[in-house]
Design a protein around this motif. Structure first.
Motif, short mmCIF file in Angstrom:
data_model
loop_
_atom_site.label_atom_id
_atom_site.label_comp_id
_atom_site.label_asym_id
_atom_site.label_seq_id
_atom_site.Cartn_x
_atom_site.Cartn_y
_atom_site.Cartn_z
N SER A 74 0.83 -1.21 0.00
CA SER A 74 0.00 0.00 0.00
C SER A 74 0.86 1.25 0.00
O SER A 74 0.56 2.23 -0.71
N ALA A 77 2.44 1.62 -3.41
CA ALA A 77 1.42 2.05 -4.38
C ALA A 77 1.09 3.53 -4.21
O ALA A 77 0.92 4.25 -5.20
N ARG A 86 2.08 2.89 -11.16
CA ARG A 86 1.50 1.80 -10.38
C ARG A 86 2.55 0.70 -10.21
O ARG A 86 3.33 0.43 -11.13
N ALA A 365 -2.45 -4.40 -6.04
CA ALA A 365 -2.97 -3.44 -5.07
C ALA A 365 -4.06 -4.04 -4.18
O ALA A 365 -4.08 -3.84 -2.97
#
Length: 385
Positions: A74, A77, A86, A365
């Motif tokens: 996380s 990202a 990404r 993700a």
């Protein structure tokens, strides 16, 4: 070492892709600058500027490891998103890689670039590295002997790199094939002791094939700076759930190996030529194909080898309360296919590698637990033994 329950940690490498173009981007320095205030030393660079590496602290349970992997992903990202990027958990780049790849200017890598030269021109691979706590270096080396026969099955389970240079390579893990070009890589030799390991490492360094322990790229090795054995055979999985399950499965294998080492068993001396051939077959076929049974030297369905692997690891997984989660993920992989099959399935829908990137980025993700699937015939009986 915590009695009979060693800690486990994971290192994951990710590609950085442009959110609009879906191509890999040489943006690691920018993403690291944003991620380090959050993750500190749990995020680092890699040899290429296409990549970053996330790391967990040592964990005691599957739940803790899953939580740490999610936290690291996380944060990476979020840092990448601020740069219009990404993170992508795939063993190889899907779109946009250019050769020679843009290399990291970090002083740690510069001597290796000078030594290995054009081997680095196409060095763009992302793996999952699992660290398991062991009592000492001697145990780490002997554990390696016991892990060698299981390494091809781990290669097949985690295979997640079918595309290379924007076409299907014909392999489920091209990363595994790419790594074999290095002079010291792939399945480790059989070692009689830590002294044997150190003597061979010194001889290899004398030839110039390595620059110290950290460039011994065997798929199992004693860690040079931590009291762990490091297992490096697997592609980085797309999901957190698979990464966490693979890590605790590896821990279970290490615990079983430690039991045998303590009884004086140095491990089976599997022939190196057969081991390399088993690697090749599992890299080509993945989890839905065939692999070499190290006991009979005959080809068998890899699903059978996975069941044997689970049966071998079962006592440790059950003791840690991890058996249901691990068994569910392995059932899913042998019935539905793994990362390579998913990438190919997404590509087959519209012939678009952009779709593959989107699917991988979403899985990286979101990292949801795979849906439960029917048991593979025979799993119930084998797992109960």
């Amino acid at each position: 070492m915590a009695d009979h329950s060693p800690t486990v940690g994971a290192e994951e490498e990710y590609f950085l892709v442009d959110a609009a173009q879906r191509t890999v981007a040489p943006a690691a320095p920018r993403v690291l600058a944003r991620a380090k205030p959050v993750l500190a030393d749990l995020v680092t660079g890699e040899a290429s500027r296409y990549q970053v590496e996330g790391k967990t602290p040592p964990c005691g349970t599957l739940g803790e490891l899953r939580h740490e992997l999610r936290r690291v992903r996380s944060a990476v990202a979020a840092a990448a998103a601020e740069e219009g990027l990404r993170p992508l958990a795939s063993g190889t780049p899907v779109l946009g890689m250019r050769t020679p790849v843009p290399l990291n200017g970090d002083s740690h890598y510069l001597p290796q670039f000078e030594m290995f030269r054009s081997l680095y021109d196409t060095f763009a691979f992302c793996g999952l590295h699992v660290h398991v706590q062991v009592p000492d270096r001697e145990h780490a080396v002997l554990v390696s002997n016991h892990l060698r026969p299981w390494l091809p099955v781990l290669v097949a389970l985690a295979a997640n790199s079918p595309f290379w240079e924007e076409r299907d390579s014909g392999y489920c893990t091209w990363r595994t094939l790419g790594a074999t070009r290095w002079p010291v890589a792939g399945p480790p030799p059989y070692f009689s002791s830590a002294a044997h390991y150190d003597a061979l490492a010194a001889a290899l360094q004398e030839t110039g094939a390595t620059r110290g322990e950290r460039s011994l790229y065997w798929d199992v090795r004693p860690c040079a700076h931590l009291p762990t054995v490091e297992i490096r055979a697997m592609d980085v999985p797309a999901t957190v759930e698979e990464a966490a399950v693979f890590a605790v499965l590896v821990r279970a294998l290490v615990v079983r190996a430690l039991e045998r080492v303590r009884r004086g068993d140095p491990g089976p001396a599997m022939d190196e030529a057969l081991l390399r051939a088993a690697y090749w077959r599992c890299a080509r076929d993945g989890v839905t194909g065939h692999s070499l049974d190290p006991r009979t030297h005959r080809l068998v369905p890899t699903a059978l080898q996975v069941r044997r692997l689970l049966a071998h690891a079962r006592p440790v997984l059950a003791e840690h309360g991890e058996l249901p989660q691990v068994a569910a993920v392995l059932r899913h992989l042998v019935t539905r296919g793994g990362g390579a099959e998913r990438q190919r399935s997404v590509h087959a829908r519209a012939g678009s590698l952009r779709d593959v990137v989107d699917d991988l980025a979403a899985r990286t993700a979101a990292s949801r637990t795979p849906a439960r699937e029917p048991r593979l015939p025979g799993t119930e009986r084998t797992a109960a033994t």
